[in-house]
Design a protein around this motif. Structure first.
Motif, short mmCIF file in Angstrom:
data_model
loop_
_atom_site.label_atom_id
_atom_site.label_comp_id
_atom_site.label_asym_id
_atom_site.label_seq_id
_atom_site.Cartn_x
_atom_site.Cartn_y
_atom_site.Cartn_z
N SER A 9 0.84 -1.20 -0.13
CA SER A 9 -0.07 -0.14 0.21
C SER A 9 0.89 1.16 -0.13
N PHE A 10 1.84 1.39 0.77
CA PHE A 10 2.86 2.33 0.89
C PHE A 10 3.60 2.59 -0.37
N SER A 11 4.17 1.43 -1.03
CA SER A 11 4.58 1.63 -2.28
C SER A 11 3.92 2.14 -3.34
N LEU A 12 2.54 1.58 -3.36
CA LEU A 12 1.72 2.16 -4.41
C LEU A 12 1.47 3.63 -4.32
N ALA A 13 1.22 3.97 -2.79
CA ALA A 13 1.02 5.49 -2.79
C ALA A 13 2.38 6.21 -3.17
N LEU A 158 -15.19 -5.31 4.22
CA LEU A 158 -16.18 -4.73 3.00
C LEU A 158 -15.62 -3.71 2.22
N SER A 159 -14.70 -2.95 2.30
CA SER A 159 -14.67 -1.82 1.84
C SER A 159 -13.99 -1.90 0.47
N PHE A 189 -5.11 -3.85 10.38
CA PHE A 189 -3.87 -3.04 11.01
C PHE A 189 -3.21 -2.15 9.96
N ALA A 190 -3.33 -2.68 8.81
CA ALA A 190 -2.76 -1.90 7.54
C ALA A 190 -3.45 -0.22 7.70
N ALA A 191 -4.86 -0.46 7.96
CA ALA A 191 -5.61 0.79 7.73
C ALA A 191 -5.43 1.65 9.14
N LEU A 192 -5.09 0.90 10.16
CA LEU A 192 -4.93 1.81 11.51
C LEU A 192 -3.55 2.36 11.00
N VAL A 193 -2.42 1.78 10.70
CA VAL A 193 -1.00 2.51 10.45
C VAL A 193 -1.03 3.53 9.34
N MET A 194 -1.90 3.31 8.51
CA MET A 194 -2.08 4.31 7.36
C MET A 194 -2.76 5.61 7.78
N SER A 195 -3.89 5.25 8.58
CA SER A 195 -4.47 6.50 9.18
C SER A 195 -3.58 7.46 10.28
N LEU A 196 -2.60 6.50 11.02
CA LEU A 196 -1.89 7.30 11.78
C LEU A 196 -0.84 8.20 10.78
N LEU A 197 -0.45 7.55 9.53
CA LEU A 197 0.36 8.23 8.61
C LEU A 197 -0.34 9.51 7.97
N ALA A 198 -1.74 9.29 7.60
CA ALA A 198 -2.37 10.24 7.26
C ALA A 198 -2.40 11.52 8.21
N TRP A 240 -5.06 10.38 -1.27
CA TRP A 240 -3.65 9.42 -1.51
C TRP A 240 -3.59 8.28 -0.89
N ILE A 241 -3.69 8.30 0.66
CA ILE A 241 -3.56 7.35 1.59
C ILE A 241 -4.45 6.24 1.35
N PHE A 242 -5.81 6.57 1.56
CA PHE A 242 -6.69 5.59 1.66
C PHE A 242 -7.28 5.03 0.18
N ALA A 243 -7.13 5.72 -0.76
CA ALA A 243 -7.14 5.03 -2.12
C ALA A 243 -6.14 4.00 -2.54
N SER A 244 -5.12 4.46 -2.30
CA SER A 244 -3.93 3.41 -2.43
C SER A 244 -4.04 2.13 -1.59
N LEU A 245 -4.55 2.29 -0.34
CA LEU A 245 -4.84 1.31 0.52
C LEU A 245 -5.83 0.32 0.15
#
Length: 295
Positions: A9-13, A158-159, A189-198, A240-245
């Motif tokens: 996810s991070f690499s894609l973003a 579901l997302s 867990f990935a969504a939580l980490v990416m939320s913190l990054l955002a 950018w963060i959540f669309a990539s995720l």
């Protein structure tokens, strides 16, 4: 699997910042114009005390209503940017610079449904945690603490309907749930980490704008520009963060998009193996329950 999902996810973003700007440039200009106009309406004679009109204390009810409408407008434009971004990555679509139609409405409705599911899933968790707390306070409090994360896991499973709707894939919530079996905790867990990054990036964006007055020549126009680009930048970071995720999640259940998202064959294979193992466990548990019922 959590590390794989997060890394991909991070690499894609990271590798698609240019794609975001190329597909969303018209929407970005629209966001700036929208926020500039609303910020100019709400700006007091003494200027904003904070970085943007969005962060100012609400003094009157009318201001709060206008700010709420501005937030909704920003979200609508943000969804449009996310759709254009995901479509360019997955199917190399080259849509008109500004598009708002049935596809956008489907994505927004799916997001509203996901939000409602997330809130409704908290209710039974909180009730069970409260009942357990009356008997075993420690376990009940632990469950109460974990309830938001469990709800997050449900929503993330579901997302996948969001990127699916963006590329006109008729994926349903039921199909999304089945396709992500075994991947729920890794996704959460990935969504939580990416939320913190955002959150960190938005805080840095706000800090940069807050100190800009000391870096730029004094100007009466700059506070209004600063007020407009803060919500614009915030929305871009979220997209950018959540669309990539979510595009990465989608690639894990749709093999034909895996290569475009930078997923390796072993990544997809591992995800498929985890899903198969989770389904096998579920079938065994169901078979055991049926045997108990017969007895």
């Amino acid at each position: 699997m959590f590390i794989t999902v997060l890394e991909r996810s991070f690499s894609l973003a990271q590798h698609n910042v240019g794609t975001l700007l190329k597909t969303g440039w018209a929407y970005i200009l629209l966001l700036i114009a929208l926020n500039f106009a609303i910020g100019g309406t709400l700006m007091p004679e003494s200027g904003f005390k904070t970085v943007s009109y969005m962060t100012e204390p609400v003094a009157e009810a009318d201001e709060g209503a206008l700010r709420a409408l501005a937030a909704i407008a920003n979200l609508l434009v943000g969804f449009s940017i996310a759709i254009a971004y995901v479509r360019r990555i997955l199917i190399e679509a080259n849509d008109f610079p500004i598009v708002f139609g049935k596809r956008t409405i489907r994505v927004i409705l799916n997001q509203i449904i996901l939000g409602l599911i997330g809130m409704l899933s908290l209710i039974p968790l909180v009730i069970v945690a409260s009942l357990l707390a009356a008997v075993t306070a420690g376990f009940g409090l632990l469950l109460l603490f974990l309830a938001p994360f469990i709800a997050l896991m449900v929503v993330q499973r579901l997302s996948v309907v969001l990127p699916a709707a963006a590329v006109d894939d008729p994926l349903t919530l039921k199909e999304s749930w089945r396709a992500t079996s075994g991947l729920g905790w890794a996704m959460a867990f990935a969504a939580l980490v990416m939320s913190l990054l955002a959150g960190f990036l938005i805080a840095m964006w706000g800090l940069l704008l807050s100190i800009s007055d000391g870096l730029l020549p004094a100007s009466e126009l700059w506070p209004q520009i600063r007020s407009a680009i803060f919500p614009m930048g915030t929305m871009l970071i979220f997209v950018w963060i959540f669309a990539s995720l979510h595009a990465t999640f989608y690639g894990l259940i749709r093999e034909r998009f895996a290569e475009k998202l930078g997923l390796k064959t072993e990544d997809y294979t591992m995800a498929d193996e985890i899903k198969s193992a989770a389904r096998a466990k579920a079938r065994k548990a169901l078979a055991g329950a049926n045997r108990m019922d017969r007895r």
